[in-house]
Scaffold this active site. Structure first.
Site, mmCIF file in Angstrom:
data_model
loop_
_atom_site.group_PDB
_atom_site.id
_atom_site.type_symbol
_atom_site.label_atom_id
_atom_site.label_comp_id
_atom_site.label_asym_id
_atom_site.label_seq_id
_atom_site.Cartn_x
_atom_site.Cartn_y
_atom_site.Cartn_z
ATOM 1 N N LYS A 16 0.836 -1.204 0.000
ATOM 2 C CA LYS A 16 0.000 0.000 0.000
ATOM 3 C C LYS A 16 0.872 1.257 0.000
ATOM 4 C CE LYS A 16 -1.470 1.627 4.103
ATOM 5 N NZ LYS A 16 -1.199 3.049 4.341
ATOM 6 N N ASN A 17 1.912 1.258 0.820
ATOM 7 C CA ASN A 17 2.717 2.473 0.961
ATOM 8 C C ASN A 17 3.637 2.737 -0.230
ATOM 9 O OD1 ASN A 17 1.462 3.024 3.321
ATOM 10 N ND2 ASN A 17 3.211 2.602 4.668
ATOM 11 N N ASP A 25 5.720 0.509 11.909
ATOM 12 C CA ASP A 25 4.471 -0.115 11.457
ATOM 13 C C ASP A 25 4.348 -1.575 11.889
ATOM 14 O OD1 ASP A 25 3.609 2.210 10.340
ATOM 15 O OD2 ASP A 25 3.904 1.630 8.253
ATOM 16 N N ILE A 33 9.483 6.721 16.547
ATOM 17 C CA ILE A 33 9.098 7.492 15.359
ATOM 18 C C ILE A 33 7.870 8.368 15.616
ATOM 19 C CG2 ILE A 33 8.532 7.350 12.887
ATOM 20 C CD1 ILE A 33 11.296 6.204 13.511
ATOM 21 N N ARG A 84 1.782 14.433 13.296
ATOM 22 C CA ARG A 84 2.144 14.182 11.909
ATOM 23 C C ARG A 84 2.062 15.425 11.013
ATOM 24 N NH1 ARG A 84 -0.188 8.350 10.225
ATOM 25 N NH2 ARG A 84 1.682 8.303 8.982
ATOM 26 N N CYS A 86 -4.002 13.202 13.563
ATOM 27 C CA CYS A 86 -4.166 11.790 13.248
ATOM 28 C C CYS A 86 -4.023 10.983 14.517
ATOM 29 C CB CYS A 86 -3.111 11.387 12.231
ATOM 30 S SG CYS A 86 -3.045 9.636 11.964
HETATM 31 C C1 UD1 Z 1 5.042 6.769 6.384
HETATM 32 C C2 UD1 Z 1 4.140 5.575 6.244
HETATM 33 C C3 UD1 Z 1 3.690 5.093 7.617
HETATM 34 C C4 UD1 Z 1 4.906 4.850 8.504
HETATM 35 C C5 UD1 Z 1 5.829 6.058 8.528
HETATM 36 C C6 UD1 Z 1 7.125 5.801 9.265
HETATM 37 C C7 UD1 Z 1 3.057 5.998 4.113
HETATM 38 C C8 UD1 Z 1 1.823 6.340 3.369
HETATM 39 N N1 UD1 Z 1 2.981 5.971 5.433
HETATM 40 O O1 UD1 Z 1 4.263 7.784 7.014
HETATM 41 O O2 UD1 Z 1 2.956 3.891 7.427
HETATM 42 O O3 UD1 Z 1 4.466 4.583 9.815
HETATM 43 O O4 UD1 Z 1 6.166 6.451 7.195
HETATM 44 O O5 UD1 Z 1 7.778 4.711 8.717
HETATM 45 O O6 UD1 Z 1 4.097 5.705 3.514
HETATM 46 N N2 UD1 Z 1 7.510 14.600 10.398
HETATM 47 C C9 UD1 Z 1 7.662 15.946 10.635
HETATM 48 N N3 UD1 Z 1 7.448 16.829 9.598
HETATM 49 C C10 UD1 Z 1 7.110 16.417 8.341
HETATM 50 C C11 UD1 Z 1 6.967 15.037 8.108
HETATM 51 C C12 UD1 Z 1 7.182 14.151 9.145
HETATM 52 O O7 UD1 Z 1 7.959 16.352 11.760
HETATM 53 O O8 UD1 Z 1 6.946 17.265 7.452
HETATM 54 C C13 UD1 Z 1 7.727 13.639 11.502
HETATM 55 C C14 UD1 Z 1 6.473 12.840 11.851
HETATM 56 O O9 UD1 Z 1 5.661 13.541 12.769
HETATM 57 C C15 UD1 Z 1 7.078 11.588 12.449
HETATM 58 C C16 UD1 Z 1 8.364 11.379 11.633
HETATM 59 O O10 UD1 Z 1 8.652 12.649 11.047
HETATM 60 O O11 UD1 Z 1 7.415 11.767 13.792
HETATM 61 C C17 UD1 Z 1 8.270 10.342 10.558
HETATM 62 O O12 UD1 Z 1 7.121 10.580 9.789
HETATM 63 P P1 UD1 Z 1 7.053 10.208 8.240
HETATM 64 O O13 UD1 Z 1 8.193 9.352 7.850
HETATM 65 O O14 UD1 Z 1 6.818 11.455 7.467
HETATM 66 O O15 UD1 Z 1 5.727 9.341 8.190
HETATM 67 P P2 UD1 Z 1 4.762 9.298 6.971
HETATM 68 O O16 UD1 Z 1 5.537 9.522 5.731
HETATM 69 O O17 UD1 Z 1 3.557 10.118 7.255
#
Ligand code: UD1
Length: 430
Positions: free
Chosen positions: A22-23, A309, A331, A125, A120
């Protein structure tokens, strides 16, 4: 709202097949925005997040064709015209990954309006790092009425270092960079296999990318991308969930159609916990256990570390292991919502900040429990498979977001799991 009814106590035996990731599918579908020509993606999982993304693309003017029969897992997306480059709140609020359209929309049309993802269940996030990167590439970004609006005549290549490793942030900016003018260098990138999957699709479309899967990605922008056909990699989280299902139930399970090279951290932990795991080939792994498991600590990390995950599912296993397991979530804040439901089933778990201490083995007994997010729901199903009695799991729509026909797949290897319609209808108001 559907409900699962699970009768615990059956070891899972047989072969279980993994679907496409999915991801990976989500960013690859968003990548179709980058070209006027059709993109055909194979091995797309039939899960709710994919239907949501399909609706999102259609709402912008894309044509999305879904295969049937033999080709039911392939989708062709054609973004010849994008009449409305807007990701509306009604759709974004149900799937945070909708922010993945920000980069490709601005790269292709020079403008994007994307609703800010709401809070969320697994923490705040934010998407500040996506925005920062786009600004470095010359986009003007404003925020109004709950929407982010980005504009740029043509993005230009830039050099930036992510403050924090972000998976969808890396993917979003990679999609922006491929059509930018000049070279982009991104440092401290996510190294997840899903980033590599997206980069492979983009290269097939004509992009110039080096270093995907490492911390530094270099992109040399091109003016146009072409259509492509691409097969999505197997879902490593679904595969890991099945491995735990085999181990926790004292079963003998062959997990097929996976990519075993993506499962290193999970396999290492299962071996440490006393399960027998054999990699039978590049896409097949067998897990066996006599049900006696030993405590082992985990600490979630970015890939190739132990995936966040898989934390909730591992915790279900830890409740059955002899001794004390420490589960550290690095994370996401707030990703322990499965704990209270596992405790209601009899697990011995205490949470202190980022660390959960799990005392095992606990005799789990069936209860009525509720899913709070996608992976938490998988953890409840795993616990129910070993609990005494009949567990009723409510709100399985969370699970349907990311696991394809999980009830049917588990039933085919001996689980007693039934899906029922709405067992808990809302009470009529007085
Ligand atoms: C993706 C996955 C999710 C997985 C996560 C971590 C998808 C659709 N989802 O989520 O299943 O759990 O990676 O492996 O691929 N953060 C910031 N600022 C930002 C972006 C992120 O502070 O602009 C922080 C988030 O709050 C979190 C960390 O970075 O603490 C990691 O998040 P991120 O890797 O971005 O998760 P997703 O990409 O949303």
């Amino acid at each position: 709202m559907d409900t699962f009814v699970v009768q615990g106590g059956n070891p899972l035996v047989g072969t279980i097949r993994v679907s496409g990731a999915k991801n990976s599918a989500l960013p690859c579908m968003a990548a179709a925005i980058l070209t006027e020509e059709p993109i055909t993606l194979e091995n797309i999982p039939q899960v709710r997040d994919i239907s949501t993304e399909r609706r999102l693309l259609q709402s912008m003017g894309a044509e999305v064709e879904i295969g049937s029969g033999e080709t039911a897992h392939s989708t062709t997306i054609s973004c010849r015209t994008l009449s409305d480059p807007v990701a509306k709140y009604e759709i974004v609020k149900t799937m945070r990954a909708s922010s993945l359209v920000l980069g490709p929309l601005i790269a292709r049309t020079g403008m994007a309006r994307v609703a800010m993802p709401g809070g969320c269940a697994i923490g705040g996030r934010p998407i500040d790092l996506h925005i920062k990167g786009l600004e470095k590439m010359g986009a003007t970004i404003t925020q109004e009425h709950g929407y982010i609006e980005a504009r740029a005549d043509r993005l230009r290549g830039a050099h930036f270092v992510f403050d924090k490793i972000t998976v969808t942030g890396t993917e979003d900016l990679l999609m922006a960079a491929v059509l930018a003018d000049g070279e982009t260098v991104m440092e401290n990138c996510a190294r997840e296999p899903e980033v590599v999957d997206l980069a492979s699709l983009l290269v097939t479309m004509g992009a110039n990318i080096e270093g995907a899967g490492t911390a530094t990605i270099r992109v040399s922008g091109v003016s146009k991308l072409r259509g492509a056909r691409y097969r999505i990699n197997p879902d490593r989280i679904e595969a890991g969930t099945f491995l735990i299902a085999g181990a926790i139930t004292g079963g003998d399970l062959i997990v097929s159609h996976c990519n075993t090279s993506h499962l290193g951290a999970v396999i290492a932990k299962l071996l440490e916990a006393g399960a027998r795991v054999e990699v039978l080939g590049p896409d097949t792994v067998r897990v066996r256990s006599n049900g006696r498991l030993a405590a082992a600590d985990i600490s979630t990390e970015e890939y190739p570390g132990f995936p966040t995950d898989m934390q909730a599912q591992y915790m279900a296993l830890a409740t059955q292991a002899e001794g004390t397991s420490l589960v550290r979530e690095n994370i996401f804040e707030n990703r322990f919502m499965h704990v209270q439901e596992l405790v209601r089933m009899g697990a011995g778990i205490k949470v202190d900040g980022k660390t959960a201490t799990v005392l095992g083995p606990a005799r789990l007994s069936a209860a009525a429990v509720m899913c709070s997010d996608l992976r938490a729901s998988a953890s409840l199903v795993l616990a129910a498979l070993v609990a005494e009695g009949e567990t009723i799991i409510d709100r399985v729509y969370h699970m349907d977001r990311g696991y394809e026909q999980i009830d049917e797949k588990l039933r085919s290897v001996g689980a007693k799991i039934q899906r029922l319609g709405n067992l808990f209808p809302p009470r009529p108001s007085a």
